[in-house]
Design an enzyme around this catalytic site. Structure first.
Site, PDB file in Angstrom:
ATOM      1  N   ASP A  63      60.253  27.178 -11.077  1.00 37.61           N
ATOM      2  CA  ASP A  63      59.089  26.530 -11.818  1.00 37.61           C
ATOM      3  C   ASP A  63      57.815  26.845 -11.356  1.00 37.61           C
ATOM      4  O   ASP A  63      56.736  27.269 -11.751  1.00 37.61           O
ATOM      5  CB  ASP A  63      59.349  25.237 -11.976  1.00 37.61           C
ATOM      6  CG  ASP A  63      59.508  24.382 -10.610  1.00 37.61           C
ATOM      7  OD1 ASP A  63      60.136  24.967  -9.817  1.00 37.61           O
ATOM      8  OD2 ASP A  63      59.169  23.251 -10.511  1.00 37.61           O
ATOM      9  N   LYS A 123      65.270  20.938  -8.168  1.00 39.22           N
ATOM     10  CA  LYS A 123      65.815  20.725  -9.687  1.00 39.22           C
ATOM     11  C   LYS A 123      64.555  21.064 -10.487  1.00 39.22           C
ATOM     12  O   LYS A 123      64.981  21.324 -11.899  1.00 39.22           O
ATOM     13  CB  LYS A 123      65.729  19.214  -9.774  1.00 39.22           C
ATOM     14  CG  LYS A 123      66.590  18.490  -8.995  1.00 39.22           C
ATOM     15  CD  LYS A 123      66.368  16.936  -9.063  1.00 39.22           C
ATOM     16  CE  LYS A 123      66.973  16.204  -7.923  1.00 39.22           C
ATOM     17  NZ  LYS A 123      66.626  14.665  -7.830  1.00 39.22           N
ATOM     18  N   GLY A 124      63.436  21.572 -10.207  1.00 37.41           N
ATOM     19  CA  GLY A 124      62.358  21.683 -11.083  1.00 37.41           C
ATOM     20  C   GLY A 124      62.381  22.920 -12.011  1.00 37.41           C
ATOM     21  O   GLY A 124      61.750  23.005 -13.226  1.00 37.41           O
ATOM     22  N   LYS A 141      50.591  29.270  -7.997  1.00 39.40           N
ATOM     23  CA  LYS A 141      49.649  28.815  -7.466  1.00 39.40           C
ATOM     24  C   LYS A 141      48.971  29.611  -6.107  1.00 39.40           C
ATOM     25  O   LYS A 141      49.254  29.239  -5.080  1.00 39.40           O
ATOM     26  CB  LYS A 141      49.946  27.515  -7.154  1.00 39.40           C
ATOM     27  CG  LYS A 141      49.002  26.300  -7.817  1.00 39.40           C
ATOM     28  CD  LYS A 141      49.376  24.937  -7.185  1.00 39.40           C
ATOM     29  CE  LYS A 141      49.311  23.868  -7.870  1.00 39.40           C
ATOM     30  NZ  LYS A 141      49.706  22.644  -7.314  1.00 39.40           N
ATOM     31  N   PHE A 186      47.355  19.073  -9.380  1.00 37.12           N
ATOM     32  CA  PHE A 186      48.397  18.568  -9.321  1.00 37.12           C
ATOM     33  C   PHE A 186      49.362  18.265 -10.663  1.00 37.12           C
ATOM     34  O   PHE A 186      48.899  17.733 -11.647  1.00 37.12           O
ATOM     35  CB  PHE A 186      48.684  17.175  -8.824  1.00 37.12           C
ATOM     36  CG  PHE A 186      49.775  16.576  -8.130  1.00 37.12           C
ATOM     37  CD1 PHE A 186      51.007  16.727  -8.648  1.00 37.12           C
ATOM     38  CD2 PHE A 186      49.747  15.645  -6.831  1.00 37.12           C
ATOM     39  CE1 PHE A 186      52.062  16.214  -8.217  1.00 37.12           C
ATOM     40  CE2 PHE A 186      50.875  15.223  -6.522  1.00 37.12           C
ATOM     41  CZ  PHE A 186      52.014  15.340  -6.898  1.00 37.12           C
ATOM     42  N   VAL A 187      50.052  19.342 -10.922  1.00 36.13           N
ATOM     43  CA  VAL A 187      50.720  19.593 -12.155  1.00 36.13           C
ATOM     44  C   VAL A 187      52.265  18.910 -11.987  1.00 36.13           C
ATOM     45  O   VAL A 187      52.814  18.929 -11.329  1.00 36.13           O
ATOM     46  CB  VAL A 187      50.759  21.075 -12.488  1.00 36.13           C
ATOM     47  CG1 VAL A 187      49.257  21.544 -12.922  1.00 36.13           C
ATOM     48  CG2 VAL A 187      51.402  21.877 -11.653  1.00 36.13           C
ATOM     49  N   ARG A 195      59.394  15.038 -15.267  1.00 35.40           N
ATOM     50  CA  ARG A 195      60.123  16.177 -15.491  1.00 35.40           C
ATOM     51  C   ARG A 195      60.227  16.419 -16.993  1.00 35.40           C
ATOM     52  O   ARG A 195      60.498  17.671 -17.469  1.00 35.40           O
ATOM     53  CB  ARG A 195      61.478  16.321 -14.703  1.00 35.40           C
ATOM     54  CG  ARG A 195      61.316  16.075 -13.069  1.00 35.40           C
ATOM     55  CD  ARG A 195      62.700  16.525 -12.574  1.00 35.40           C
ATOM     56  NE  ARG A 195      62.879  16.038 -11.243  1.00 35.40           N
ATOM     57  CZ  ARG A 195      62.582  16.835 -10.207  1.00 35.40           C
ATOM     58  NH1 ARG A 195      61.961  17.848 -10.333  1.00 35.40           N
ATOM     59  NH2 ARG A 195      62.701  16.477  -9.062  1.00 35.40           N
ATOM     60  N   ASP A 228      54.360  28.041  -4.675  1.00 37.46           N
ATOM     61  CA  ASP A 228      53.155  27.306  -4.214  1.00 37.46           C
ATOM     62  C   ASP A 228      52.762  27.803  -2.825  1.00 37.46           C
ATOM     63  O   ASP A 228      52.144  28.820  -2.616  1.00 37.46           O
ATOM     64  CB  ASP A 228      53.521  25.776  -4.064  1.00 37.46           C
ATOM     65  CG  ASP A 228      52.453  24.865  -3.940  1.00 37.46           C
ATOM     66  OD1 ASP A 228      51.539  25.064  -3.033  1.00 37.46           O
ATOM     67  OD2 ASP A 228      52.649  23.493  -4.089  1.00 37.46           O
TER      68      ASP A 228
END
Ligand code: PRP
Length: 178
Positions: free
Chosen positions: A99, A42-43, A130, A151-152, A164, A102
């Site tokens: 989004d 979903k991000g 990241k 932690f964003v 969100r 990682d």
């Protein structure tokens, strides 16, 4: 600022300005290619909405629903497809919109999944990168911002399905997730 956010990493104006640049860059390279823009849910829903409005060119909008198996600690990075594409991408130019990149496990799995459908090309466009957390090498053609290992949340990114809707990218206070 939200009470659970300790600091703003990227504010609304910075995000907007960078997305305008990214949209123009993509438009210059894909102008006549009518690419399939695939948002990974979903991000990426907010980034996708702003990115396609920054691209003055035709494209097709698609959504891919994915959920990770377990906690992404294995190097297979297998993800479950919870919502598939509505179109055939064979012979099409594809841009995967994320989004955040990682560990790279999600995107590395998704790229193989999409390559099996024989697109003309696949490129990755991620708002955030990241690199300190990378477990597998993934090459993102378009990157908005390289960020530290914090932690964003916000601008589509969640913690436990919250935050969100924040219009900026913020660093969550440690006491919230500890
Ligand atoms: C996030 C993000 C990417 C993935 C990146 O999704 O949207 O899909 O993690 O992490 P990786 O590089 O370590 O694989 P998440 O699983 O949090 O789901 P969501 O987008 O629904 O919030």
């Amino acid at each position: 600022m939200h009470k659970d956010v300790g600091a703003i990493l990227l504010n609304e104006a910075e995000i907007k300005a960078r997305i305008l640049e990214m949209g123009a860059e993509i438009a210059a390279e894909y102008k006549d290619k009518n690419p399939v823009m695939i948002a990974v849910l979903k991000g990426s829903f907010i980034f996708m909405a702003d990115l396609v409005r920054a691209m003055d060119m035709p494209s097709r909008i698609e959504f891919l629903g994915v959920s990770s198996y377990g906690d992404k600690t294995t190097t297979t990075g297998a993800v479950q497809i919870t919502r598939d594409l509505d179109c055939d991408i064979e012979g099409r130019h594809v841009i995967v919109v994320e989004d955040i990149l990682d560990s790279g496990l999600t995107l590395s799995y998704l790229i193989s999944y999409l390559q099996n459908r024989k697109p003309a090309s696949v490129a990755i466009c991620t708002l955030l990168d990241k690199p300190e957390r990378r477990k597998v090498e993934v090459d993102a053609r378009y990157k908005g911002f390289t960020i530290p290992d914090a932690f964003v949340v916000g601008y589509g990114l969640d913690f436990a399905e919250q935050y969100r809707n924040l219009p900026y990218i913020g660093v969550l206070k440690p006491e919230v997730y500890a």
